[in-house]
Design an enzyme around this catalytic site. Structure first.
Site, PDB file in Angstrom:
ATOM      1  N   GLY A  19      44.953   0.232 -50.893  1.00 19.44           N
ATOM      2  CA  GLY A  19      46.541  -0.373 -50.243  1.00 19.44           C
ATOM      3  C   GLY A  19      47.070  -1.719 -51.031  1.00 19.44           C
ATOM      4  O   GLY A  19      47.799  -1.618 -51.255  1.00 19.44           O
ATOM      5  N   ARG A  87      42.447   8.021 -52.891  1.00 14.11           N
ATOM      6  CA  ARG A  87      42.380   6.866 -51.692  1.00 14.11           C
ATOM      7  C   ARG A  87      41.393   5.644 -51.695  1.00 14.11           C
ATOM      8  O   ARG A  87      40.452   6.548 -51.277  1.00 14.11           O
ATOM      9  CB  ARG A  87      43.502   6.748 -50.853  1.00 14.11           C
ATOM     10  CG  ARG A  87      43.360   5.518 -49.296  1.00 14.11           C
ATOM     11  CD  ARG A  87      44.202   6.194 -48.868  1.00 14.11           C
ATOM     12  NE  ARG A  87      43.700   5.354 -47.162  1.00 14.11           N
ATOM     13  CZ  ARG A  87      43.882   4.073 -47.172  1.00 14.11           C
ATOM     14  NH1 ARG A  87      44.329   2.784 -48.524  1.00 14.11           N
ATOM     15  NH2 ARG A  87      43.024   3.413 -46.359  1.00 14.11           N
ATOM     16  N   GLY A  89      40.148   2.398 -49.301  1.00 12.02           N
ATOM     17  CA  GLY A  89      40.447   1.505 -48.419  1.00 12.02           C
ATOM     18  C   GLY A  89      39.862   1.706 -47.110  1.00 12.02           C
ATOM     19  O   GLY A  89      38.448   1.462 -47.330  1.00 12.02           O
ATOM     20  N   GLU A 182      47.042   5.358 -43.705  1.00 10.78           N
ATOM     21  CA  GLU A 182      47.360   5.748 -45.409  1.00 10.78           C
ATOM     22  C   GLU A 182      47.240   7.490 -45.210  1.00 10.78           C
ATOM     23  O   GLU A 182      47.817   8.380 -46.067  1.00 10.78           O
ATOM     24  CB  GLU A 182      47.474   5.167 -46.423  1.00 10.78           C
ATOM     25  CG  GLU A 182      47.916   3.765 -46.200  1.00 10.78           C
ATOM     26  CD  GLU A 182      47.267   2.992 -45.458  1.00 10.78           C
ATOM     27  OE1 GLU A 182      46.627   3.498 -45.554  1.00 10.78           O
ATOM     28  OE2 GLU A 182      48.253   1.997 -45.183  1.00 10.78           O
ATOM     29  N   ASP A 205      35.697  -2.721 -39.999  1.00 12.80           N
ATOM     30  CA  ASP A 205      35.025  -3.702 -38.190  1.00 12.80           C
ATOM     31  C   ASP A 205      35.111  -2.403 -37.370  1.00 12.80           C
ATOM     32  O   ASP A 205      34.698  -1.501 -37.387  1.00 12.80           O
ATOM     33  CB  ASP A 205      36.709  -3.822 -38.331  1.00 12.80           C
ATOM     34  CG  ASP A 205      38.060  -3.412 -38.181  1.00 12.80           C
ATOM     35  OD1 ASP A 205      38.151  -2.855 -39.091  1.00 12.80           O
ATOM     36  OD2 ASP A 205      39.154  -2.439 -37.721  1.00 12.80           O
TER      37      ASP A 205
HETATM   38  N1  HPA Z   1      43.417  -0.043 -37.580  1.00 14.53           N
HETATM   39  C1  HPA Z   1      43.905   0.326 -38.497  1.00 14.53           C
HETATM   40  N2  HPA Z   1      44.141   0.124 -39.583  1.00 14.53           N
HETATM   41  C2  HPA Z   1      42.671  -0.461 -40.364  1.00 14.53           C
HETATM   42  C3  HPA Z   1      41.384  -0.480 -39.434  1.00 14.53           C
HETATM   43  C4  HPA Z   1      42.100  -0.638 -37.909  1.00 14.53           C
HETATM   44  O1  HPA Z   1      41.613  -1.134 -36.659  1.00 14.53           O
HETATM   45  N3  HPA Z   1      40.512  -1.926 -39.439  1.00 14.53           N
HETATM   46  C5  HPA Z   1      40.887  -1.384 -41.283  1.00 14.53           C
HETATM   47  N4  HPA Z   1      42.051  -0.320 -41.281  1.00 14.53           N
END
Ligand code: HPA
Length: 235
Positions: A19, A87, A89, A182, A205
């Protein structure tokens, strides 16, 4: 004629798409044997070069969200002879087994985006998915490279700052592995244009493993190495 990418740019048949433009640069600088910057329109950096094994490859940022990757992937597929977009990400984990730092191969993308509405006529609801040959190769290469992966469906959200803190429970209860923003647009463009797309994600996360901390900037960078290594093995 491309509106948002340097007209004179040369791209390899396979493009890796993080990204973030800075991540595209970091990948070119740290993983490619040689490279040149081929586009920087709107700060969206793109590089073409060769892997350490001598295979031609490009890396270009997608920006954030379905509309952004929708524009760039469409132009790459239609104006530059690109056949494969991978992709790479990050995502938020929705399942207990998807720990921070883990790598996911996205098999399909559900979404709250309106991007597929033009294809949703007469009761049709499109199910955008990764290309099977790329998915299979990624899975086989992950085994060979000793990179543990989860393979399964993901959710592409139009909203990062969701006003409903409980929203994640809906995709979570459907077994969806994680959320990013995406892949739904990329997969749909590839299906529409008879091209190939794949999405590899690192869990940055988690919505469910509350005791796990989000990744620091440094951890994010180093755990990306596994995913980038896997993506480059598909060149
Ligand atoms: N939400 C949307 N996109 C993301 C997140 C999320 O918690 N973490 C990494 N990309």
């Amino acid at each position: 004629m491309s509106t948002h990418i340097n007209d004179k740019a040369h791209f390899a048949k396979t493009v890796l798409m993080p990204g973030d433009p800075k991540r595209a640069k970091w990948i070119a600088e740290n993983f490619l044997a040689d490279y040149e910057e081929v586009s920087n329109v709107r700060g969206i950096l793109a590089f073409t070069g060769h892997t350490q094994e001598g295979k031609e490859i490009s890396v270009m940022a997608s920006g954030m969200g379905v509309p952004s990757i929708g524009i760039y992937s469409y132009e790459l597929f239609t104006c530059y002879g690109v056949e494969n977009i991978i992709r790479i990400g990050t995502c938020g984990g929705y399942q207990k087994e998807c720990h921070v730092g883990d790598v996911i191969i996205a098999t399909s993308a559900s979404s709250n985006s309106n991007y597929a509405s033009h294809y949703s006529n007469k009761g049709v609801h499109v199910a955008p998915c990764s290309d099977f040959s790329l998915m299979l190769k990624a899975y086989e290469n992950a085994l060979k490279l000793n990179i543990p992966v989860h393979a399964g469906p993901i959710f592409s959200s139009d909203i990062f700052y969701d006003p409903d803190p409980e929203f994640y429970k809906i995709p979570m209860e459907l077994g969806i592995l994680g959320v990013e923003m995406e892949s739904y647009g990329l997969f749909l463009n590839a299906m529409r244009l008879k091209k190939k797309a794949l999405c590899l994600l690192t869990v940055s996360d988690t919505f469910v493993n509350k005791e796990e901390k989000d990744m620091t900037q440094e951890e994010r960078q180093s755990s990306l190495v596994k995913m980038v290594t896997l993506a480059l093995s598909l060149a």
